[in-house]
Design a protein around this motif. Structure first.
Motif, PDB file in Angstrom:
ATOM      1  N   LYS A  40     -15.822 119.556  -1.593  1.00  0.00           N
ATOM      2  CA  LYS A  40     -15.043 119.324  -0.371  1.00  0.00           C
ATOM      3  C   LYS A  40     -13.953 120.382  -0.187  1.00  0.00           C
ATOM      4  O   LYS A  40     -13.828 120.992   0.878  1.00  0.00           O
ATOM      5  CB  LYS A  40     -14.403 117.927  -0.388  1.00  0.00           C
ATOM      6  CG  LYS A  40     -15.412 116.788  -0.514  1.00  0.00           C
ATOM      7  CD  LYS A  40     -14.736 115.421  -0.515  1.00  0.00           C
ATOM      8  CE  LYS A  40     -13.794 115.174  -1.683  1.00  0.00           C
ATOM      9  NZ  LYS A  40     -14.431 115.197  -3.011  1.00  0.00           N
ATOM     10  N   THR A  41     -13.172 120.601  -1.248  1.00  0.00           N
ATOM     11  CA  THR A  41     -12.083 121.586  -1.158  1.00  0.00           C
ATOM     12  C   THR A  41     -12.647 122.986  -0.968  1.00  0.00           C
ATOM     13  O   THR A  41     -12.118 123.780  -0.180  1.00  0.00           O
ATOM     14  CB  THR A  41     -11.208 121.520  -2.441  1.00  0.00           C
ATOM     15  OG1 THR A  41     -10.590 120.231  -2.481  1.00  0.00           O
ATOM     16  CG2 THR A  41     -10.136 122.597  -2.442  1.00  0.00           C
ATOM     17  N   THR A  42     -13.729 123.276  -1.657  1.00  0.00           N
ATOM     18  CA  THR A  42     -14.348 124.597  -1.508  1.00  0.00           C
ATOM     19  C   THR A  42     -14.795 124.808  -0.062  1.00  0.00           C
ATOM     20  O   THR A  42     -14.609 125.891   0.502  1.00  0.00           O
ATOM     21  CB  THR A  42     -15.558 124.724  -2.459  1.00  0.00           C
ATOM     22  OG1 THR A  42     -15.135 124.372  -3.782  1.00  0.00           O
ATOM     23  CG2 THR A  42     -16.100 126.145  -2.470  1.00  0.00           C
ATOM     24  N   PRO A  82      -3.495 121.652   2.913  1.00  0.00           N
ATOM     25  CA  PRO A  82      -4.225 121.743   1.641  1.00  0.00           C
ATOM     26  C   PRO A  82      -4.151 120.472   0.802  1.00  0.00           C
ATOM     27  O   PRO A  82      -3.251 119.644   0.982  1.00  0.00           O
ATOM     28  CB  PRO A  82      -3.536 122.902   0.915  1.00  0.00           C
ATOM     29  CG  PRO A  82      -2.188 123.010   1.521  1.00  0.00           C
ATOM     30  CD  PRO A  82      -2.284 122.486   2.929  1.00  0.00           C
ATOM     31  N   GLU A  83      -5.103 120.347  -0.115  1.00  0.00           N
ATOM     32  CA  GLU A  83      -5.092 119.244  -1.076  1.00  0.00           C
ATOM     33  C   GLU A  83      -3.779 119.325  -1.862  1.00  0.00           C
ATOM     34  O   GLU A  83      -3.366 120.407  -2.274  1.00  0.00           O
ATOM     35  CB  GLU A  83      -6.292 119.408  -2.024  1.00  0.00           C
ATOM     36  CG  GLU A  83      -6.536 118.212  -2.893  1.00  0.00           C
ATOM     37  CD  GLU A  83      -7.827 118.356  -3.730  1.00  0.00           C
ATOM     38  OE1 GLU A  83      -8.465 119.410  -3.681  1.00  0.00           O
ATOM     39  OE2 GLU A  83      -8.152 117.397  -4.427  1.00  0.00           O
ATOM     40  N   GLY A  84      -3.118 118.190  -2.042  1.00  0.00           N
ATOM     41  CA  GLY A  84      -1.857 118.196  -2.791  1.00  0.00           C
ATOM     42  C   GLY A  84      -0.677 118.698  -1.977  1.00  0.00           C
ATOM     43  O   GLY A  84       0.407 118.904  -2.510  1.00  0.00           O
ATOM     44  N   LEU A 158      -7.977 118.859   7.029  1.00  0.00           N
ATOM     45  CA  LEU A 158      -7.145 118.041   6.141  1.00  0.00           C
ATOM     46  C   LEU A 158      -7.923 117.791   4.859  1.00  0.00           C
ATOM     47  O   LEU A 158      -9.035 117.256   4.910  1.00  0.00           O
ATOM     48  CB  LEU A 158      -6.833 116.707   6.808  1.00  0.00           C
ATOM     49  CG  LEU A 158      -5.946 116.769   8.054  1.00  0.00           C
ATOM     50  CD1 LEU A 158      -6.333 115.680   9.037  1.00  0.00           C
ATOM     51  CD2 LEU A 158      -4.495 116.629   7.668  1.00  0.00           C
ATOM     52  N   ASP A 159      -7.334 118.180   3.729  1.00  0.00           N
ATOM     53  CA  ASP A 159      -8.031 118.013   2.449  1.00  0.00           C
ATOM     54  C   ASP A 159      -7.409 116.856   1.677  1.00  0.00           C
ATOM     55  O   ASP A 159      -6.314 116.979   1.146  1.00  0.00           O
ATOM     56  CB  ASP A 159      -7.957 119.321   1.641  1.00  0.00           C
ATOM     57  CG  ASP A 159      -8.907 119.307   0.451  1.00  0.00           C
ATOM     58  OD1 ASP A 159      -9.551 118.260   0.196  1.00  0.00           O
ATOM     59  OD2 ASP A 159      -8.999 120.348  -0.226  1.00  0.00           O
ATOM     60  N   GLU A 160      -8.099 115.733   1.634  1.00  0.00           N
ATOM     61  CA  GLU A 160      -7.658 114.523   0.917  1.00  0.00           C
ATOM     62  C   GLU A 160      -6.235 114.108   1.265  1.00  0.00           C
ATOM     63  O   GLU A 160      -5.384 113.999   0.378  1.00  0.00           O
ATOM     64  CB  GLU A 160      -7.751 114.748  -0.604  1.00  0.00           C
ATOM     65  CG  GLU A 160      -9.125 115.185  -1.024  1.00  0.00           C
ATOM     66  CD  GLU A 160      -9.825 114.187  -1.913  1.00  0.00           C
ATOM     67  OE1 GLU A 160      -9.348 113.052  -2.027  1.00  0.00           O
ATOM     68  OE2 GLU A 160     -10.852 114.567  -2.473  1.00  0.00           O
ATOM     69  N   PRO A 161      -5.991 113.824   2.537  1.00  0.00           N
ATOM     70  CA  PRO A 161      -4.629 113.443   2.909  1.00  0.00           C
ATOM     71  C   PRO A 161      -4.164 112.138   2.277  1.00  0.00           C
ATOM     72  O   PRO A 161      -2.970 111.905   2.157  1.00  0.00           O
ATOM     73  CB  PRO A 161      -4.702 113.314   4.440  1.00  0.00           C
ATOM     74  CG  PRO A 161      -6.139 113.121   4.758  1.00  0.00           C
ATOM     75  CD  PRO A 161      -6.894 113.863   3.697  1.00  0.00           C
TER      76      PRO A 161
END
Ligand SMILES: Nc1ncnc2c1ncn2[C@@H]1O[C@H](COP(=O)(O)OP(=O)(O)OP(=O)(O)O)[C@@H](O)[C@H]1O
Ligand SMILES: [Mg+2]
Length: 235
Positions: A40-42, A82-84, A158-161
């Motif tokens: 997912k992040t990639t 980004p994630e985090g 949105l990465d893992e909000p």
């Protein structure tokens, strides 16, 4: 609006995305589901230009972006949360928001945008001078989204909000994201919480070990036996 064709992304010898072909229509809210390590992040980083694919092509609004620099991609209107979150913890809320507008040259409308972000996230206005690192997790996620909105996204990634937020906050956050979508921002959201993502999005993509395993409208995915079993905890 966004089109990926046979996109493969590698970390050295490790292939993290395996020939991904997908489209996100203008005005959609699309969810990317998948377990830890599914890619997912990639995928997000490859779309935003933080990584470049080894094969395949990516087009945004008809412009080829697979080897464009990330700042150019931001100027085209693709902005990533980004994630985090990756806020600047030692800068204030106001300073973090201004960092989101750094690609902009028009200061006056950056002020208008800040007013618009405050209307959506009033808590940020109340905490303008507070250091970002001292905000609660939910407030930090609002700030991360607010910062992205300062760049006037057409497509918001949105990465893992939901990471680290309570169930109630996750719900509120996704309602807010759906509100942004209704107001015209196209959304691509990577999320492990399949329940909330499928409840609020219009369509979804399921990644499994770097491959696109399934795609469809969210109603269809919610009823899909595999999705129910693997991601919704059903039978
Ligand atoms: N910097 C890296 N170097 C080598 N391999 C990596 C690197 N980053 C990610 N990977 C690998 O690429 C694959 C996809 O990782 P990715 O971070 O995209 O997954 P993800 O779906 O976002 O997972 P999560 O839900 O845990 O955030 C994984 O197998 C991971 O181990
Ligand atoms: Mg991830």
């Amino acid at each position: 609006m966004l089109r990926l064709e046979n996109v493969s992304t590698w970390y050295g010898p490790i292939q993290a995305l395996k020939g991904i072909t997908l489209e996100v229509a203008d005005g959609a809210m699309a969810a990317v589901l998948g377990a830890n390590g599914a890619g997912k992040t990639t995928l997000m980083n490859t779309i935003s230009g933080l990584m470049h694919p080894r094969e395949g092509r990516i087009e945004f609004s008809g412009v080829r972006t697979d080897h464009a620099r990330s700042d150019k991609i931001v100027r085209l209107g693709v902005v990533q949360v980004p994630e985090g979150r990756q806020l600047f913890p030692d800068l204030t809320v106001g300073e973090n928001l201004r960092m989101g507008a750094y690609v902009r040259r028009d200061r006056a409308s950056a002020r208008d945008d800040q007013a618009w972000v405050f209307a959506r996230f009033p808590v940020l206005k109340d905490r303008l001078r507070q250091l970002a690192g001292t905000l609660s997790g939910g407030e930090q996620q609002m700030l991360a989204i607010g910062r992205a909105l300062m760049a006037r996204p057409k497509l918001l990634l949105l990465d893992e909000p939901s990471l680290g937020l309570s169930p109630i906050l996750v719900r509120q956050l996704f309602l807010t994201i759906a509100g942004l979508n209704r107001d015209g921002t196209t959304i691509l959201v990577a999320e492990q919480n399949a329940h909330i993502a499928l409840a609020t999005s219009t369509c979804g993509f399921v990644l499994e070990t770097g491959r696109l395993a399934l795609e469809g409208r969210c109603e269809e995915l919610r009823d899909d036996v595999r999705v129910r079993k693997l991601y919704l905890g059903g039978k």
